[in-house]
Design an enzyme around this catalytic site. Structure first.
Site, PDB file in Angstrom:
ATOM      1  N   ASP A 136       0.740  -1.211   0.029  1.00  0.00           N
ATOM      2  CA  ASP A 136      -0.107   0.037  -0.149  1.00  0.00           C
ATOM      3  C   ASP A 136       0.732   1.254  -0.049  1.00  0.00           C
ATOM      4  O   ASP A 136       1.804   1.473   0.947  1.00  0.00           O
ATOM      5  CB  ASP A 136      -1.020  -0.031   1.131  1.00  0.00           C
ATOM      6  CG  ASP A 136      -2.403   0.620   1.090  1.00  0.00           C
ATOM      7  OD1 ASP A 136      -2.427   1.586   0.663  1.00  0.00           O
ATOM      8  OD2 ASP A 136      -3.394   0.020   1.772  1.00  0.00           O
ATOM      9  N   ASP A 166      -3.027   4.691  -2.650  1.00  0.00           N
ATOM     10  CA  ASP A 166      -4.164   5.097  -1.565  1.00  0.00           C
ATOM     11  C   ASP A 166      -4.601   6.533  -1.912  1.00  0.00           C
ATOM     12  O   ASP A 166      -3.864   7.551  -2.196  1.00  0.00           O
ATOM     13  CB  ASP A 166      -3.491   5.216  -0.239  1.00  0.00           C
ATOM     14  CG  ASP A 166      -4.362   5.497   0.899  1.00  0.00           C
ATOM     15  OD1 ASP A 166      -5.315   4.675   1.341  1.00  0.00           O
ATOM     16  OD2 ASP A 166      -4.509   6.917   1.268  1.00  0.00           O
ATOM     17  N   GLU A 185      -6.781   3.641  -5.669  1.00  0.00           N
ATOM     18  CA  GLU A 185      -8.031   3.607  -4.679  1.00  0.00           C
ATOM     19  C   GLU A 185      -8.938   4.796  -4.744  1.00  0.00           C
ATOM     20  O   GLU A 185      -8.025   6.011  -4.430  1.00  0.00           O
ATOM     21  CB  GLU A 185      -7.638   3.409  -3.356  1.00  0.00           C
ATOM     22  CG  GLU A 185      -9.085   3.382  -2.633  1.00  0.00           C
ATOM     23  CD  GLU A 185      -9.029   4.168  -1.289  1.00  0.00           C
ATOM     24  OE1 GLU A 185      -9.778   3.850  -0.256  1.00  0.00           O
ATOM     25  OE2 GLU A 185      -8.000   5.220  -1.184  1.00  0.00           O
ATOM     26  N   HIS A 240     -11.028  -2.739   4.271  1.00  0.00           N
ATOM     27  CA  HIS A 240     -10.807  -2.254   5.861  1.00  0.00           C
ATOM     28  C   HIS A 240     -11.674  -0.972   6.024  1.00  0.00           C
ATOM     29  O   HIS A 240     -11.764  -0.525   7.004  1.00  0.00           O
ATOM     30  CB  HIS A 240      -9.323  -2.233   6.155  1.00  0.00           C
ATOM     31  CG  HIS A 240      -8.836  -1.126   5.447  1.00  0.00           C
ATOM     32  ND1 HIS A 240      -8.587  -0.988   3.897  1.00  0.00           N
ATOM     33  CD2 HIS A 240      -8.079   0.143   5.604  1.00  0.00           C
ATOM     34  CE1 HIS A 240      -7.972  -0.049   3.418  1.00  0.00           C
ATOM     35  NE2 HIS A 240      -7.883   0.808   4.543  1.00  0.00           N
ATOM     36  N   ASP A 241     -12.169  -0.323   5.075  1.00  0.00           N
ATOM     37  CA  ASP A 241     -13.049   0.745   5.199  1.00  0.00           C
ATOM     38  C   ASP A 241     -14.451   0.589   5.087  1.00  0.00           C
ATOM     39  O   ASP A 241     -15.251   1.415   5.315  1.00  0.00           O
ATOM     40  CB  ASP A 241     -12.550   1.819   3.922  1.00  0.00           C
ATOM     41  CG  ASP A 241     -11.205   2.170   4.266  1.00  0.00           C
ATOM     42  OD1 ASP A 241     -10.739   2.212   5.303  1.00  0.00           O
ATOM     43  OD2 ASP A 241     -10.513   2.684   2.960  1.00  0.00           O
TER      44      ASP A 241
END
Ligand code: GLC
Ligand code: MG
Length: 563
Positions: free
Chosen positions: A119, A225, A276, A342-343
């Site tokens: 990431d 990200d 993302e 994870h969000d």
């Protein structure tokens, strides 16, 4: 038999036609499995997952058949946003282990033919990064070099914030006053995540070097990200609340920065870059770049998260899925599907525990790359059994008592078995509480059961090897309750998925719904509670679905006439 609707959508995936499975890159043909390292496996008993924990589970990952793991950030961080606030882009945080541990993980994964994606968080650093420490202090010896590394703006004449931009976490102002500089700095997330200034070419060059650092070590690519927020509109104009276009999101310059990152990744062989970003389909597609200036290999497609929910009808699903396939086809870019991360709340909690298999079928068998968040293969559920004293995600608990938008419920420890802390950790207390349902809902139990989400998931990942799934043409349709699609290979082999997203039974004729060839079919996977058995025969002409039942069929070479 009840009459089914006429074929709604029939999308030929031109970009994929003509390609054979062998020609696809690993990030196209395979499944990418997201690991949230804090919550995957704790090897040293401190209650927080770590790199050695991931190493311990490499055999499990291999057994899933996934092509790659993507690790949420493992760099040095004060953990204000659990690693998405980086204070050193080239160090491993001691909580997760050492550089040697990381190298061992990389080697162990590669030995098992699993790629490793890191990431990368380009939009902001931590306020504890040395760049920000210098940038925010005019008396600092390196102030001159770093003063324009972040987005610093003067106050309005009355001393108030430069504009009305909100943070993504709490909708409060995205500007924080700095006494020493007598200026505001921008933070689109936490106060401890100052926005880097990409209008300064030195920032871009430094971040490109940080990318090379890990590529040189042999990592196979990046998940980039929050690229949405990379560059802000010049002059920092107010946004119109509720507008699709905001001056702090999806700026044309942000697409260019993504292309500049891509150029670095392309200095190396066989690496990938994924972006993302949440936005409209057009905004998202911008991150793919263009032929002369390529961007991401793919930009996450979050439509199964943002555009459908538990009350969506089968027709809603068919429309969302069919539209995406048509657009991707038209633009000639690579498709992908994401159902969790994870969000986002867990699939079992957002839809229903008995839709876990059906949703995994959509993600893994629709055209393009499949992305799985750790725990979705066993159908983990959100864990709300925590107070705001424990739940410290900055996106939630604004009033100190209500979880609100907290992402902690979907971040609780992976449930490995029914021992203490679900086999995640030997600590007295884990960083977030283990869901109490671990006693029955865990990977080991699903390994032992005759049928389970885990076993279905493995079947689905294996099915991706079929040329029909890799490169086949796609048709999508829906009945009152059932969303169905077929994937057809050059040799005519058909893989069919049908998911009853409704809570009523339905009877469908898939031959008619999807225009299937008149072949016979067998069941290749079925939801756990389905009465159908993988390997058993099925008549696509008359399939009775119970609520939330899902099946995957594959054609046999036998034409019905010859049967
Ligand atoms: C991305 C991450 C999220 C993080 C944010 C800021 O959306 O997925 O977890 O809080 O960026 O870095
Ligand atoms: Mg640990």
């Amino acid at each position: 038999m009840r009459k089914v609707q006429p074929l709604l959508l029939f999308a030929a995936v031109a970009a994929m036609v003509g390609a054979t499975a062998g020609q696809l890159a690993w990030w196209e043909s395979g499944v990418i499995y997201q690991i949230y390292p804090r919550s995957f496996k704790d090897s040293d008993g401190d209650g927080v997952g770590d790199l050695n924990g991931v190493i311990e589970k490499l055999d499990y990952l291999q057994s899933l058949g996934v092509a790659a793991i993507w690790l949420s950030p493992i760099y040095k961080s004060p953990m204000a946003d659990y690693g998405y606030d980086i204070s050193d882009y080239r160090e491993i945080d001691p909580l997760f282990g050492t550089m040697e541990d990381f190298e061992a993980l990389l080697e162990g994964a590669h030995q098992r033919d699993i790629k490793v994606i890191l990431d990368f968080v380009p939009n902001h650093s931590s306020d504890e990064h040395e760049w920000f420490i210098a940038s925010s202090d005019p008396t600092h010896e390196n102030y001159e070099k770093y003063k324009d590394y972040y987005v610093w703006v003067d106050a309005k004449e009355d001393g108030s914030v430069p504009n009305n931009w909100p943070t993504q976490f709490d909708q409060q102002t995205a500007w924080e006053w700095n006494e020493a500089r007598q200026q505001y700095y921008l933070h689109q997330f936490h106060i401890k995540q100052p926005d880097l200034n990409y209008r300064n070419p030195e920032v871009l060059a430094e971040m490109q070097d940080n990318l090379r650092f890990w590529l040189d070590k042999g990592v196979d690519g990046y998940r980039m990200d929050a690229v949405t927020f990379l560059v802000e509109a010049e002059g920092f104009p107010d946004g119109v609340p509720g507008d699709i276009d905001q001056p702090y999101m999806h700026q044309p310059e942000s697409y260019v920065i993504v292309q500049e990152f891509r150029a670095v990744v392309d200095e190396y062989d066989n690496r990938t870059m994924i972006t993302e970003s949440y936005g409209t389909v057009d905004q998202i597609l911008g991150y793919y770049g263009n032929e002369t200036n390529p961007g991401a290999d793919f930009s996450f497609n979050f439509l199964l998260i943002t555009d459908v929910n538990a009350s969506s009808t089968a027709a809603d699903f068919a429309e969302v899925i069919g539209n995406w396939i048509d657009i991707v086809d038209e633009r000639g870019v690579w498709s992908n599907w994401v159902i969790g991360n994870h969000d986002q709340h867990r699939v079992a909690s957002r839809f229903s525990p008995d839709l876990v298999d059906g949703m995994n079928m959509l993600v893994t068998l629709l055209p393009g790359t499949a992305v799985t968040y750790n725990g979705e293969e066993i159908g983990m559920e959100d864990n709300y059994n925590m107070t705001c004293e424990i739940a410290t995600d900055p996106a939630g608990c604004w009033d100190g008592v209500t979880l609100g938008n907290s992402r902690d419920p979907e971040r609780t420890p992976f449930q490995w078995d029914n021992s203490t802390n679900a086999g995640f950790s030997t600590a007295n207390e884990t960083w977030l509480p283990v869901n109490e349902n671990y006693v029955t809902l865990n990977a080991e139990a699903q390994e032992e059961a005759g049928r389970s989400h885990l076993k279905t998931y493995r079947q689905l990942v294996a099915l991706r090897e079929e040329p029909a799934v890799q490169t086949g043409v796609t048709a999508v349709n829906s009945s009152a309750q059932v969303i169905a699609f077929s994937r057809t290979a050059d040799d005519g082999t058909e893989v069919v998925v049908a998911v009853n997203v409704g809570d009523r039974p339905d009877v469908v004729d898939l031959y008619e719904m999807l225009g299937l060839s008149q072949r016979s079919f067998v069941i290749s996977a079925a939801s756990v509670s389905s009465i159908r058995q993988p390997g058993g025969p099925a008549d696509p002409g008359l399939l009775v679905f119970s609520p939330h039942e899902s099946v995957t069929l594959i054609s046999t070479p036998v034409e019905l006439e010859e049967y």
